[in-house]
Write an enzyme that holds these catalytic residues in place. Structure first.
Site, mmCIF file in Angstrom:
data_model
loop_
_atom_site.group_PDB
_atom_site.id
_atom_site.type_symbol
_atom_site.label_atom_id
_atom_site.label_comp_id
_atom_site.label_asym_id
_atom_site.label_seq_id
_atom_site.Cartn_x
_atom_site.Cartn_y
_atom_site.Cartn_z
ATOM 1 N N PRO A 2 5.575 -2.791 -0.289
ATOM 2 C CA PRO A 2 5.489 -2.117 -1.586
ATOM 3 C C PRO A 2 4.812 -0.759 -1.475
ATOM 4 O O PRO A 2 3.842 -0.587 -0.741
ATOM 5 C CB PRO A 2 4.636 -3.090 -2.409
ATOM 6 N N GLU A 3 5.364 0.219 -2.186
ATOM 7 C CA GLU A 3 4.770 1.546 -2.223
ATOM 8 C C GLU A 3 3.665 1.573 -3.275
ATOM 9 O O GLU A 3 3.508 0.655 -4.080
ATOM 10 C CB GLU A 3 5.848 2.579 -2.565
ATOM 11 N N LYS A 51 -2.463 0.758 -2.042
ATOM 12 C CA LYS A 51 -1.665 -0.456 -2.033
ATOM 13 C C LYS A 51 -2.517 -1.711 -2.258
ATOM 14 O O LYS A 51 -2.051 -2.822 -2.053
ATOM 15 C CB LYS A 51 -0.906 -0.568 -0.719
ATOM 16 N N ASN A 169 7.085 3.464 3.559
ATOM 17 C CA ASN A 169 8.177 3.971 4.386
ATOM 18 C C ASN A 169 9.221 4.742 3.578
ATOM 19 O O ASN A 169 9.782 5.735 4.039
ATOM 20 C CB ASN A 169 8.839 2.821 5.138
ATOM 21 N N ARG A 250 7.243 1.112 12.573
ATOM 22 C CA ARG A 250 8.163 1.133 11.444
ATOM 23 C C ARG A 250 9.450 1.835 11.834
ATOM 24 O O ARG A 250 9.517 2.567 12.820
ATOM 25 C CB ARG A 250 7.523 1.860 10.256
#
Length: 266
Positions: A2-3, A51, A169, A250
């Protein structure tokens, strides 16, 4: 993962459901809090920091506590009406249930779940850089932290929550595309870091309050991003096939023509 805007939205859902309510029950399904009972505690507010989600509570003796959780890749909170079926995730993923007269909050697959005195919150989130969606957002401090490691790739630096809190990401890939910067460019070689930080903040702020994230301005399926999730599809600017490759731990998406500032791998 989650952003920051997703966590911000989640905090608002919990705030609307629980703020001001006295809890009628709690059920923790993690070893470190298994015997904790929050019955009779009052929910003061729900907030986010990058976050991290912070549910602030008042005990019956008026002591101030914070229930901290991190969503990481797959965590989620859901709010239900009393008696409503819990449909968010499988039951074995439930880590905490908080009940109030008007709502039930259920936390699924939460990480770093901890109950600490509110005065000790900084012990859990004090390492974070400026929060892109926080009232104290400080672009200059974010840039200072980014430039402290000029040899690090900008793709990895943007994901480091110690630099600026909230970029995941999706926003990393989209910001770099919009600024025309290769993800593999060293931070020290990136032009106009203040402009990049400002763009990241604007993109997250633009999506705050809605669940569909868009960096293109369109909310239509398949039209919400420039490069993220679009491997092998044509670049919206030049038509070149979007590429996807690992960067650190990532994956990253980029256009090799629109983001040429640094030599690409492979």
């Amino acid at each position: 993962m989650p952003e920051g805007d997703t966590v911000w939205n989640t905090a608002r859902v919990l705030h609307r459901a629980l703020a001001g309510a006295r809890l009628t029950g709690s059920d923790f399904r993690v070893p470190q809090l298994a015997t904790t009972d929050l019955t009779g505690w009052t929910v003061r507010e729900s907030a986010s920091r990058g976050k991290h989600l912070l549910l602030r509570l008042a005990a019956p003796d008026e002591a101030q506590w914070t229930l901290h959780s991190h969503l990481r890749m797959d965590g989620a909170w859901r709010a239900y009406a009393p008696g409503e079926r819990w449909s968010g995730r499988p039951a074995h993923l439930i880590r905490v249930v908080l009940r109030s007269p008007g709502a039930v909050a259920v936390g699924y697959h939460l990480h770093e779940l901890a109950l600490v005195p509110t005065v000790e919150e900084e012990r859990l989130v004090g390492h974070l850089g400026p929060d892109l969606l926080g009232p104290d957002w400080d672009a200059a401090e974010a840039v200072r932290r980014l430039t402290a490691h000029p040899e690090q790739t900008i793709g990895e630096a943007l994901l480091d929550q110690r630099n600026l809190a909230g970029v995941g990401n999706l926003y990393k890939c989209e910001v770099l595309f919009l600024r025309g910067v290769s993800p593999w460019t060293p931070v020290g070689a990136v032009p106009d870091l203040p402009g990049m930080a400002a763009l990241a903040q604007r993109l997250l702020a633009a999506n705050r309050g809605r669940w569909t994230q868009s960096t293109t301005g369109s909310l239509h399926r398949g039209q919400t991003s420039y490069v993220y999730g679009r491997r092998a599809q044509p670049c919206r600017r030049c038509g070149t096939a979007i590429r996807k490759q690992e960067l650190g731990e990532r994956v990253t998406y980029w256009c090799p023509v629109c983001q040429p500032e640094h030599a690409q791998p492979g």
